[in-house]
Design a protein around this motif. Structure first.
Motif: not given
Length: 124
Positions: A81-110
């Motif tokens: 859910h994206m509100n108050s959108l700015k021009p700098e939000d312009t991009a291709v947005y990708y959805c990603a799934a990570d194997r079950p784990g306690p923490a969210l990964q903030i890099v794409a590799g995992p």
């Protein structure tokens, strides 16, 4: 075969809102951490926001207070859910799934699985 299919992108004026959806199939969705990344032309793919399989969330500073994430395990879908959108939000947005784990990964590799991406363009 795992598939993540994003939808909901488009052109919006600055200050507007959009909701992106990512429908998953071929995996036990409720067991996966899910995230949204974005990539602008000439830039790296950056973490935007994520939600763990238990519902915990993590939000990048650049979108904090403007973007939220939710998931519907009954529909195997995660939403951005994206509100108050700015021009700098312009991009291709990708959805990603990570194997079950306690923490969210903030890099794409995992991340194990990715959608094809959906374009979001915010005009000034």
């Amino acid at each position: 075969q795992v598939q993540l299919v994003e939808s909901g992108g488009g052109l919006v004026q600055a200050g507007g809102s959009l909701r992106l959806s990512c429908a998953a199939s071929g995996l036990t969705f409720s067991n996966y951490n899910m995230a949204w990344f974005r990539q602008a032309p000439g830039k790296e793919r950056d973490f935007v926001i994520g939600i763990t399989w238990r519902g915990g969330t993590l939000v990048a500073d650049s979108v904090k207070g403007r973007f939220t994430i939710s998931r519907d395990n009954a529909k195997n879908t995660v939403f951005l859910h994206m509100n108050s959108l700015k021009p700098e939000d312009t991009a291709v947005y990708y959805c990603a799934a990570d194997r079950p784990g306690p923490a969210l990964q903030i890099v794409a590799g995992p991340y194990d699985y990715w959608g094809q991406g959906t374009q979001v363009t915010v005009s000034s």
